[in-house]
Design a protein around this motif. Sequence first.
Motif, PDB file in Angstrom:
ATOM      1  N   THR A   5       3.052 -20.216  -7.365  1.00 36.05           N
ATOM      2  CA  THR A   5       2.792 -21.205  -6.334  1.00 36.05           C
ATOM      3  C   THR A   5       1.466 -20.894  -5.690  1.00 36.05           C
ATOM      4  O   THR A   5       0.919 -19.809  -5.821  1.00 36.05           O
ATOM      5  CB  THR A   5       3.894 -21.204  -5.255  1.00 36.05           C
ATOM      6  OG1 THR A   5       3.941 -19.914  -4.637  1.00 36.05           O
ATOM      7  CG2 THR A   5       5.248 -21.533  -5.855  1.00 36.05           C
ATOM      8  N   GLN A   6       0.936 -21.846  -4.974  1.00 36.45           N
ATOM      9  CA  GLN A   6      -0.307 -21.610  -4.264  1.00 36.45           C
ATOM     10  C   GLN A   6      -0.241 -22.278  -2.913  1.00 36.45           C
ATOM     11  O   GLN A   6       0.433 -23.282  -2.724  1.00 36.45           O
ATOM     12  CB  GLN A   6      -1.505 -22.140  -5.050  1.00 36.45           C
ATOM     13  CG  GLN A   6      -1.499 -23.637  -5.286  1.00 36.45           C
ATOM     14  CD  GLN A   6      -2.773 -24.096  -5.952  1.00 36.45           C
ATOM     15  OE1 GLN A   6      -3.773 -23.398  -5.959  1.00 36.45           O
ATOM     16  NE2 GLN A   6      -2.750 -25.284  -6.509  1.00 36.45           N
ATOM     17  N   GLU A   7      -0.914 -21.705  -1.950  1.00 34.27           N
ATOM     18  CA  GLU A   7      -0.980 -22.257  -0.611  1.00 34.27           C
ATOM     19  C   GLU A   7      -2.270 -23.046  -0.485  1.00 34.27           C
ATOM     20  O   GLU A   7      -3.347 -22.551  -0.799  1.00 34.27           O
ATOM     21  CB  GLU A   7      -0.966 -21.128   0.429  1.00 34.27           C
ATOM     22  CG  GLU A   7      -1.016 -21.623   1.864  1.00 34.27           C
ATOM     23  CD  GLU A   7      -0.932 -20.472   2.849  1.00 34.27           C
ATOM     24  OE1 GLU A   7      -1.452 -20.618   3.971  1.00 34.27           O
ATOM     25  OE2 GLU A   7      -0.352 -19.440   2.485  1.00 34.27           O
ATOM     26  N   VAL A   8      -2.160 -24.295  -0.049  1.00 33.45           N
ATOM     27  CA  VAL A   8      -3.330 -25.146   0.098  1.00 33.45           C
ATOM     28  C   VAL A   8      -4.092 -24.745   1.351  1.00 33.45           C
ATOM     29  O   VAL A   8      -3.511 -24.494   2.402  1.00 33.45           O
ATOM     30  CB  VAL A   8      -2.906 -26.630   0.188  1.00 33.45           C
ATOM     31  CG1 VAL A   8      -4.126 -27.524   0.379  1.00 33.45           C
ATOM     32  CG2 VAL A   8      -2.154 -27.034  -1.071  1.00 33.45           C
ATOM     33  N   ASN A   9      -5.417 -24.647   1.222  1.00 34.37           N
ATOM     34  CA  ASN A   9      -6.231 -24.302   2.376  1.00 34.37           C
ATOM     35  C   ASN A   9      -6.020 -25.289   3.496  1.00 34.37           C
ATOM     36  O   ASN A   9      -5.981 -26.497   3.294  1.00 34.37           O
ATOM     37  CB  ASN A   9      -7.730 -24.319   2.003  1.00 34.37           C
ATOM     38  CG  ASN A   9      -8.097 -23.150   1.116  1.00 34.37           C
ATOM     39  OD1 ASN A   9      -7.480 -22.097   1.195  1.00 34.37           O
ATOM     40  ND2 ASN A   9      -9.092 -23.326   0.269  1.00 34.37           N
ATOM     41  N   GLY A  10      -5.896 -24.771   4.708  1.00 34.64           N
ATOM     42  CA  GLY A  10      -5.767 -25.639   5.865  1.00 34.64           C
ATOM     43  C   GLY A  10      -7.078 -26.344   6.160  1.00 34.64           C
ATOM     44  O   GLY A  10      -8.153 -25.886   5.816  1.00 34.64           O
ATOM     45  N   LYS A  11      -6.984 -27.483   6.805  1.00 34.96           N
ATOM     46  CA  LYS A  11      -8.169 -28.265   7.131  1.00 34.96           C
ATOM     47  C   LYS A  11      -8.386 -28.303   8.638  1.00 34.96           C
ATOM     48  O   LYS A  11      -9.003 -29.232   9.162  1.00 34.96           O
ATOM     49  CB  LYS A  11      -8.035 -29.684   6.565  1.00 34.96           C
ATOM     50  CG  LYS A  11      -7.939 -29.711   5.044  1.00 34.96           C
ATOM     51  CD  LYS A  11      -7.943 -31.133   4.526  1.00 34.96           C
ATOM     52  CE  LYS A  11      -7.814 -31.169   3.009  1.00 34.96           C
ATOM     53  NZ  LYS A  11      -8.898 -30.470   2.316  1.00 34.96           N
ATOM     54  N   ASP A  12      -7.873 -27.305   9.339  1.00 33.85           N
ATOM     55  CA  ASP A  12      -8.047 -27.292  10.781  1.00 33.85           C
ATOM     56  C   ASP A  12      -9.491 -26.985  11.126  1.00 33.85           C
ATOM     57  O   ASP A  12     -10.239 -26.413  10.344  1.00 33.85           O
ATOM     58  CB  ASP A  12      -7.116 -26.239  11.410  1.00 33.85           C
ATOM     59  CG  ASP A  12      -7.365 -24.853  10.831  1.00 33.85           C
ATOM     60  OD1 ASP A  12      -8.057 -24.065  11.479  1.00 33.85           O
ATOM     61  OD2 ASP A  12      -6.879 -24.591   9.702  1.00 33.85           O
ATOM     62  N   ALA A  13      -9.870 -27.359  12.333  1.00 36.03           N
ATOM     63  CA  ALA A  13     -11.271 -27.209  12.749  1.00 36.03           C
ATOM     64  C   ALA A  13     -11.699 -25.756  12.808  1.00 36.03           C
ATOM     65  O   ALA A  13     -12.882 -25.444  12.717  1.00 36.03           O
ATOM     66  CB  ALA A  13     -11.473 -27.881  14.112  1.00 36.03           C
ATOM     67  N   ASN A  15     -11.528 -23.368  10.670  1.00 33.38           N
ATOM     68  CA  ASN A  15     -12.195 -22.809   9.488  1.00 33.38           C
ATOM     69  C   ASN A  15     -13.102 -23.818   8.801  1.00 33.38           C
ATOM     70  O   ASN A  15     -13.656 -23.534   7.753  1.00 33.38           O
ATOM     71  CB  ASN A  15     -11.169 -22.252   8.495  1.00 33.38           C
ATOM     72  CG  ASN A  15     -10.287 -23.322   7.894  1.00 33.38           C
ATOM     73  OD1 ASN A  15     -10.580 -24.509   7.959  1.00 33.38           O
ATOM     74  ND2 ASN A  15      -9.183 -22.896   7.302  1.00 33.38           N
ATOM     75  N   ALA A  16     -13.245 -25.010   9.383  1.00 30.57           N
ATOM     76  CA  ALA A  16     -14.027 -26.049   8.721  1.00 30.57           C
ATOM     77  C   ALA A  16     -15.484 -25.656   8.546  1.00 30.57           C
ATOM     78  O   ALA A  16     -16.106 -25.965   7.539  1.00 30.57           O
ATOM     79  CB  ALA A  16     -13.929 -27.351   9.516  1.00 30.57           C
ATOM     80  N   SER A  17     -16.054 -24.931   9.518  1.00 27.53           N
ATOM     81  CA  SER A  17     -17.478 -24.619   9.454  1.00 27.53           C
ATOM     82  C   SER A  17     -17.805 -23.562   8.418  1.00 27.53           C
ATOM     83  O   SER A  17     -18.930 -23.502   7.930  1.00 27.53           O
ATOM     84  CB  SER A  17     -17.967 -24.157  10.829  1.00 27.53           C
ATOM     85  OG  SER A  17     -17.299 -22.978  11.211  1.00 27.53           O
ATOM     86  N   ILE A  18     -16.848 -22.734   8.067  1.00 21.57           N
ATOM     87  CA  ILE A  18     -17.137 -21.641   7.130  1.00 21.57           C
ATOM     88  C   ILE A  18     -16.620 -21.931   5.724  1.00 21.57           C
ATOM     89  O   ILE A  18     -17.048 -21.302   4.754  1.00 21.57           O
ATOM     90  CB  ILE A  18     -16.531 -20.312   7.653  1.00 21.57           C
ATOM     91  CG1 ILE A  18     -17.157 -19.123   6.917  1.00 21.57           C
ATOM     92  CG2 ILE A  18     -15.016 -20.307   7.508  1.00 21.57           C
ATOM     93  CD1 ILE A  18     -16.780 -17.795   7.508  1.00 21.57           C
ATOM     94  N   ARG A  19     -15.732 -22.907   5.604  1.00 20.93           N
ATOM     95  CA  ARG A  19     -15.087 -23.151   4.317  1.00 20.93           C
ATOM     96  C   ARG A  19     -16.080 -23.513   3.225  1.00 20.93           C
ATOM     97  O   ARG A  19     -15.891 -23.178   2.061  1.00 20.93           O
ATOM     98  CB  ARG A  19     -14.030 -24.244   4.478  1.00 20.93           C
ATOM     99  CG  ARG A  19     -12.978 -24.248   3.374  1.00 20.93           C
ATOM    100  CD  ARG A  19     -11.786 -25.116   3.748  1.00 20.93           C
ATOM    101  NE  ARG A  19     -12.189 -26.451   4.135  1.00 20.93           N
ATOM    102  CZ  ARG A  19     -11.818 -27.041   5.273  1.00 20.93           C
ATOM    103  NH1 ARG A  19     -11.070 -26.376   6.140  1.00 20.93           N
ATOM    104  NH2 ARG A  19     -12.207 -28.271   5.558  1.00 20.93           N
ATOM    105  N   GLY A  20     -17.162 -24.201   3.579  1.00 23.31           N
ATOM    106  CA  GLY A  20     -18.115 -24.632   2.565  1.00 23.31           C
ATOM    107  C   GLY A  20     -19.250 -23.671   2.303  1.00 23.31           C
ATOM    108  O   GLY A  20     -20.152 -23.968   1.520  1.00 23.31           O
ATOM    109  N   ILE A  21     -19.228 -22.493   2.940  1.00 21.79           N
ATOM    110  CA  ILE A  21     -20.294 -21.511   2.744  1.00 21.79           C
ATOM    111  C   ILE A  21     -19.967 -20.623   1.551  1.00 21.79           C
ATOM    112  O   ILE A  21     -18.881 -20.049   1.468  1.00 21.79           O
ATOM    113  CB  ILE A  21     -20.476 -20.646   4.006  1.00 21.79           C
ATOM    114  CG1 ILE A  21     -20.886 -21.523   5.194  1.00 21.79           C
ATOM    115  CG2 ILE A  21     -21.515 -19.555   3.760  1.00 21.79           C
ATOM    116  CD1 ILE A  21     -20.973 -20.757   6.510  1.00 21.79           C
ATOM    117  N   ASP A  22     -20.899 -20.507   0.603  1.00 22.90           N
ATOM    118  CA  ASP A  22     -20.696 -19.626  -0.548  1.00 22.90           C
ATOM    119  C   ASP A  22     -20.498 -18.192  -0.082  1.00 22.90           C
ATOM    120  O   ASP A  22     -21.310 -17.653   0.677  1.00 22.90           O
ATOM    121  CB  ASP A  22     -21.901 -19.683  -1.489  1.00 22.90           C
ATOM    122  CG  ASP A  22     -21.904 -20.943  -2.337  1.00 22.90           C
ATOM    123  OD1 ASP A  22     -20.908 -21.680  -2.289  1.00 22.90           O
ATOM    124  OD2 ASP A  22     -22.895 -21.182  -3.040  1.00 22.90           O
TER     125      ASP A  22
END
Length: 215
Positions: A5-13, A15-22
């Motif tokens: 199973t896998q846990e889907v990443n949360g979309k809360d504010a 972690n939104a700013s760091i989620r797209g950083i390599d």
Amino acid sequence: MATLTQEVNGKDAGNASIRGIDQKIEVAVFPVADVDRAKAFYLKLGWRLDADFTFPGLRVVQFTPHGSACSLQFGTSLTASSPGSGKAYIIVSDIEATRNALLAAGVDVGDFFHLGPNGPMAGLDPERRTYGSRAEFKDPDGNSWVLQQITSRLPGRVEPGPTSFTSASDLASALKRAALAHGQHEARVGQRDENWPAWYAEYMVREQAGTELPR
């Protein structure tokens, strides 16, 4: 085998700013008691020696396995952890060939095991499922390496982008799996598939992306 199973990443504010950083893991550090002994062991594995340098009170040795984007470091004054406490995974596409090669190089590799419904069980995964089959070996200090066979990723485990292979051996293994699956496809349709290159390509792209495979 236990259900994956896998846990889907949360979309809360939060972690939104760091989620797209390599953020790429570059190096793992193992604690060792004898640097030269550890260096000889990892040379025996055939890993690439990237560095062996010293500063006052500090020595750093770095190795990188073939096809890996992450390296291993050990030395003096790198970590306060006790020698033998390190553990990491080595992902391979053919665990039987890898184990045989390690044994031939003089590395003591444990028997195959896989995850069953009640925990680890002896032997390869009966259905040879991805993520299933494993084996373990240790370096001279007792740090553990777990070999794990992964031939396709779970959905969401691969970043969108071009299909790529880190080594010729990985590409060859992918081609072998595509050839086997294509043979089964031709048996189902009852005729030769003249467009096999396109079928192979579609299979390999989907397998790496963790999406539904063509039939």
